[in-house]
Design a protein around this motif. Structure first.
Motif, PDB file in Angstrom:
ATOM      1  N   UNK A  20      38.329  53.023  66.633  1.00 39.47           N
ATOM      2  CA  UNK A  20      38.511  51.573  66.518  1.00 39.47           C
ATOM      3  C   UNK A  20      37.482  50.982  65.557  1.00 39.47           C
ATOM      4  N   UNK A  21      36.247  51.448  65.654  1.00 41.19           N
ATOM      5  CA  UNK A  21      35.209  50.950  64.763  1.00 41.19           C
ATOM      6  C   UNK A  21      35.523  51.312  63.313  1.00 41.19           C
ATOM      7  N   UNK A  22      36.023  52.540  63.096  1.00 40.75           N
ATOM      8  CA  UNK A  22      36.312  52.975  61.730  1.00 40.75           C
ATOM      9  C   UNK A  22      37.462  52.177  61.112  1.00 40.75           C
ATOM     10  N   UNK A  23      38.452  51.796  61.921  1.00 41.28           N
ATOM     11  CA  UNK A  23      39.556  51.057  61.326  1.00 41.28           C
ATOM     12  C   UNK A  23      39.105  49.653  60.895  1.00 41.28           C
ATOM     13  N   UNK A  24      38.169  49.057  61.651  1.00 38.63           N
ATOM     14  CA  UNK A  24      37.640  47.758  61.234  1.00 38.63           C
ATOM     15  C   UNK A  24      36.750  47.915  60.000  1.00 38.63           C
ATOM     16  N   UNK A  25      36.055  49.051  59.909  1.00 37.62           N
ATOM     17  CA  UNK A  25      35.256  49.304  58.709  1.00 37.62           C
ATOM     18  C   UNK A  25      36.156  49.500  57.493  1.00 37.62           C
ATOM     19  N   UNK A  26      37.268  50.217  57.684  1.00 36.16           N
ATOM     20  CA  UNK A  26      38.220  50.399  56.593  1.00 36.16           C
ATOM     21  C   UNK A  26      38.801  49.056  56.166  1.00 36.16           C
ATOM     22  N   UNK A  27      39.093  48.192  57.133  1.00 30.65           N
ATOM     23  CA  UNK A  27      39.592  46.860  56.803  1.00 30.65           C
ATOM     24  C   UNK A  27      38.554  46.078  56.007  1.00 30.65           C
ATOM     25  N   UNK A  28      37.291  46.188  56.390  1.00 32.01           N
ATOM     26  CA  UNK A  28      36.228  45.474  55.665  1.00 32.01           C
ATOM     27  C   UNK A  28      36.180  45.905  54.199  1.00 32.01           C
ATOM     28  N   UNK A  29      36.333  47.204  53.948  1.00 26.01           N
ATOM     29  CA  UNK A  29      36.349  47.695  52.567  1.00 26.01           C
ATOM     30  C   UNK A  29      37.527  47.084  51.816  1.00 26.01           C
ATOM     31  N   UNK A  30      38.693  47.064  52.470  1.00 23.51           N
ATOM     32  CA  UNK A  30      39.867  46.489  51.831  1.00 23.51           C
ATOM     33  C   UNK A  30      39.694  45.009  51.526  1.00 23.51           C
ATOM     34  N   UNK A  31      39.087  44.272  52.455  1.00 23.37           N
ATOM     35  CA  UNK A  31      38.902  42.837  52.247  1.00 23.37           C
ATOM     36  C   UNK A  31      37.923  42.558  51.109  1.00 23.37           C
ATOM     37  N   UNK A  32      36.882  43.386  50.989  1.00 23.83           N
ATOM     38  CA  UNK A  32      35.933  43.218  49.884  1.00 23.83           C
ATOM     39  C   UNK A  32      36.654  43.412  48.548  1.00 23.83           C
ATOM     40  N   UNK A  33      37.486  44.448  48.469  1.00 26.37           N
ATOM     41  CA  UNK A  33      38.224  44.697  47.226  1.00 26.37           C
ATOM     42  C   UNK A  33      39.219  43.579  46.944  1.00 26.37           C
ATOM     43  N   UNK A  34      39.903  43.097  47.991  1.00 24.41           N
ATOM     44  CA  UNK A  34      40.848  41.993  47.800  1.00 24.41           C
ATOM     45  C   UNK A  34      40.132  40.740  47.324  1.00 24.41           C
ATOM     46  N   UNK A  35      38.971  40.459  47.936  1.00 17.87           N
ATOM     47  CA  UNK A  35      38.193  39.287  47.524  1.00 17.87           C
ATOM     48  C   UNK A  35      37.811  39.389  46.050  1.00 17.87           C
ATOM     49  N   UNK A  36      37.382  40.562  45.636  1.00 15.61           N
ATOM     50  CA  UNK A  36      36.948  40.771  44.260  1.00 15.61           C
ATOM     51  C   UNK A  36      38.093  40.531  43.281  1.00 15.61           C
ATOM     52  N   UNK A  37      39.277  41.055  43.586  1.00 12.95           N
ATOM     53  CA  UNK A  37      40.400  40.917  42.656  1.00 12.95           C
ATOM     54  C   UNK A  37      40.978  39.506  42.663  1.00 12.95           C
ATOM     55  N   UNK A  38      41.042  38.874  43.832  1.00 15.48           N
ATOM     56  CA  UNK A  38      41.587  37.515  43.911  1.00 15.48           C
ATOM     57  C   UNK A  38      40.615  36.487  43.338  1.00 15.48           C
ATOM     58  N   UNK A  39      39.327  36.792  43.420  1.00 19.03           N
ATOM     59  CA  UNK A  39      38.318  35.898  42.858  1.00 19.03           C
ATOM     60  C   UNK A  39      38.534  35.710  41.360  1.00 19.03           C
ATOM     61  N   UNK A  40      39.002  36.758  40.687  1.00 21.30           N
ATOM     62  CA  UNK A  40      39.148  36.688  39.240  1.00 21.30           C
ATOM     63  C   UNK A  40      40.313  35.818  38.803  1.00 21.30           C
ATOM     64  N   UNK A  41      41.104  35.319  39.752  1.00 21.53           N
ATOM     65  CA  UNK A  41      42.153  34.361  39.406  1.00 21.53           C
ATOM     66  C   UNK A  41      41.536  33.012  39.047  1.00 21.53           C
ATOM     67  N   UNK A  42      40.513  32.600  39.810  1.00 22.84           N
ATOM     68  CA  UNK A  42      39.952  31.255  39.634  1.00 22.84           C
ATOM     69  C   UNK A  42      38.567  31.237  38.995  1.00 22.84           C
ATOM     70  N   UNK A  43      37.814  32.338  39.081  1.00 18.42           N
ATOM     71  CA  UNK A  43      36.428  32.306  38.614  1.00 18.42           C
ATOM     72  C   UNK A  43      36.340  32.115  37.102  1.00 18.42           C
ATOM     73  N   UNK A  44      37.373  32.556  36.388  1.00 17.96           N
ATOM     74  CA  UNK A  44      37.332  32.484  34.928  1.00 17.96           C
ATOM     75  C   UNK A  44      37.570  31.057  34.427  1.00 17.96           C
ATOM     76  N   UNK A  45      38.161  30.197  35.268  1.00 13.85           N
ATOM     77  CA  UNK A  45      38.457  28.830  34.821  1.00 13.85           C
ATOM     78  C   UNK A  45      37.223  28.116  34.285  1.00 13.85           C
ATOM     79  N   UNK A  46      36.096  28.237  35.015  1.00 11.73           N
ATOM     80  CA  UNK A  46      34.888  27.521  34.587  1.00 11.73           C
ATOM     81  C   UNK A  46      34.224  28.186  33.393  1.00 11.73           C
ATOM     82  N   UNK A  47      34.617  29.438  33.093  1.00 17.80           N
ATOM     83  CA  UNK A  47      34.007  30.151  31.966  1.00 17.80           C
ATOM     84  C   UNK A  47      34.731  29.900  30.652  1.00 17.80           C
ATOM     85  N   UNK A  48      35.878  29.211  30.703  1.00 21.48           N
ATOM     86  CA  UNK A  48      36.686  29.032  29.497  1.00 21.48           C
ATOM     87  C   UNK A  48      35.920  28.352  28.366  1.00 21.48           C
ATOM     88  N   UNK A  49      35.194  27.246  28.602  1.00 22.17           N
ATOM     89  CA  UNK A  49      34.450  26.643  27.488  1.00 22.17           C
ATOM     90  C   UNK A  49      33.422  27.590  26.865  1.00 22.17           C
TER      91      UNK A  49
END
Length: 483
Positions: A20-49
């Protein structure tokens, strides 16, 4: 029991505390990767200028930097989800994270607009490989009602990553300096990606549950779906570069290709498992949830696009201040996302209705405040309305994802989640194109940035009202069936 052990029904044995602990750890890894990829949708907006000044990029180049990521992201979601269903989550997840890490570094080293555009296209494709594996992983590792909490965490990740992107981008640009700070918007992904790969190798299951891993990948289906999605997205994401009205002919052409995709999948399914199981759309929760997601992301994502432009270009605020102004939305979304995951099984789609109503009221409050206090400091005067909109958003994304995927069988979890996210990407592209055109036409005609923001947000609120109607339809239908 090793990290990849499963019970006889294809799920991990959650009665074992270590498993049970390992499956939550695996989920945490997945969420970190999802956060990283989804962040790049909006983070670049302020870098455009900053990118404009550093690379001498023209408006069409900048449009490709922003929209090319969304285009390739949406293009590969369903095939990547299907590939994960057939070949196992770990290998596909590692491939996607590795490619995303490398392309992030390449984007940060860009010396020309063409270099950066190519890196962004590959980076978006890598993000599209990663994300369906995360939702598929939740389907594999959690059962029935217990999926509500991990889907709540995933919903919070989606909402917060999109909302916090401008703030983090502003901080990185402030630290790195006006000339090279934009590069750190991409470089920040490299150490995160490396750490995610190390932990994913140990924690993420290596074989697909309930599958032999020998199913074909339906190349004709992949081609038809890819052509259809590109035809739909291209005229939406290239509005600034391709101004000819002829581009809109691609939309009906794309719909025709998608109909052909559906007919092919029906035929292919008689012999082998298809790329996407069309029978999922016969499930009311999946069909209406997909419609809600498409419409909500059409209004939700456009908010950050026009609001960032309004603050930076219209009012002259720095990237750091413009990013910080979105923080109330991010905080509200994070708070209610964490709560909604715990109560969605008791409330059902009614919780989504409440969230949509809150998001609409928040946007209307932004419009009202900007009208009543046009000369006030926007980051402060609009903080309350943005907080309300964020509180509503947190009750939409996570619960809707939980309810939409609740009845999706595990063997098609990745492709089902991929199609759901494809709808989100199409909705985002259409919303930014439509709401953005209203914003630019108002500003160009009157020179009034506040009026542009108000008109754009009224259109965004109208799109979300359509999502609210779909949610009310589902609630009413369920009540009739109970009677």
């Amino acid at each position: 029991m090793t990290p990849t052990d499963t019970g006889p029904d294809g799920h991990r044995d959650a009665t074992d505390p270590a498993a049970d602990r390992r499956r939550w750890q695996a989920l945490a890894v997945g969420l970190v990767a999802a956060f990283m990829t989804l962040l790049d949708i909006s983070i670049v907006n302020v870098a455009v200028p900053s990118i404009d000044r550093a690379l001498g990029a023209g408006p069409s180049d900048l449009q490709w930097v922003l929209s090319g990521y969304a285009l390739t992201f949406g293009l590969v979601l369903v095939p990547a989800g299907r590939f994960g269903d057939a070949r196992g989550r770990r290998a596909v997840f590692l491939l996607g994270v590795a490619l995303f890490t490398v392309t992030s570094a390449v984007a940060g080293l860009a010396r020309s607009p063409e270099w950066l555009i190519a890196a962004r296209l590959l980076q978006g494709a890598a993000a599209g490989v990663v994300n369906p594996q995360v939702t598929g992983l939740i389907q594999e590792l959690f059962r029935g009602p217990e999926r509500a909490r991990p889907f709540g965490l995933l919903g919070a990740t989606i909402g917060v990553s999109t909302a916090v992107g401008p703030l983090l981008g502003g901080v990185l640009i402030h630290i790195g300096g006006a000339e090279h700070g934009w590069r750190w918007v991409f470089f920040v992904n490299v150490p995160v990606g490396i750490v995610a790969m190390v932990f994913a190798w140990r924690l993420v299951p290596s074989r697909p549950n309930g599958s032999s891993g020998e199913r074909g990948l339906d190349p004709v289906g992949v081609l038809l779906l890819g052509v259809g999605v590109v035809a739909l997205l291209l005229p939406l994401v290239q509005g600034e570069r391709w101004r000819s009205p002829a581009r809109w002919w691609l939309v009906p052409a794309g719909l025709v290709v998608l109909v052909a995709f559906g007919l092919w999948e029906r035929r292919y399914a008689r012999r082998r498992p298809p790329l996407f199981c069309l029978d999922l759309f016969r499930t009311r929760s999946y069909l209406l949830g997909s419609v809600i997601a498409l419409l909500y992301f059409g209004g939700f994502t456009a908010l950050f696009f026009v609001f960032t432009l309004y603050l930076q270009t219209g009012l002259g605020y720095s990237p750091l201040v413009a990013g910080a102004a979105i923080t109330p939305f991010a905080l509200g979304s994070a708070l209610t996302s964490a709560i909604s995951g715990r109560i969605v099984n008791r409330t059902g789609r009614l919780l989504v209705v409440v969230g949509l109503a809150g998001a609409i009221l928040g946007l209307l409050a932004v419009v009202l405040v900007s009208l009543l206090v046009p000369e006030g400091p926007a980051p402060l005067t609009l903080a309350g309305p943005l907080l309300l909109a964020g509180l509503g958003s947190g009750l939409v994304i996570a619960p809707n994802q939980t309810l939409t995927l609740a009845e999706v069988p595990v063997p098609v979890a990745g492709s089902g989640a991929g199609m759901l996210q494809t709808g989100q990407r199409i909705g985002s592209a259409a919303g930014i194109a439509g709401v953005g055109s209203v914003f630019f036409s108002t500003v160009g005609g009157s020179g009034d940035w506040s009026a542009g923001l108000r008109h754009a947000l009224l259109v965004a609120a109208g799109i979300i009202v359509l999502a609210l109607l779909a949610a009310l339809l589902d609630v009413a239908g369920r009540r009739r069936r109970r009677r």
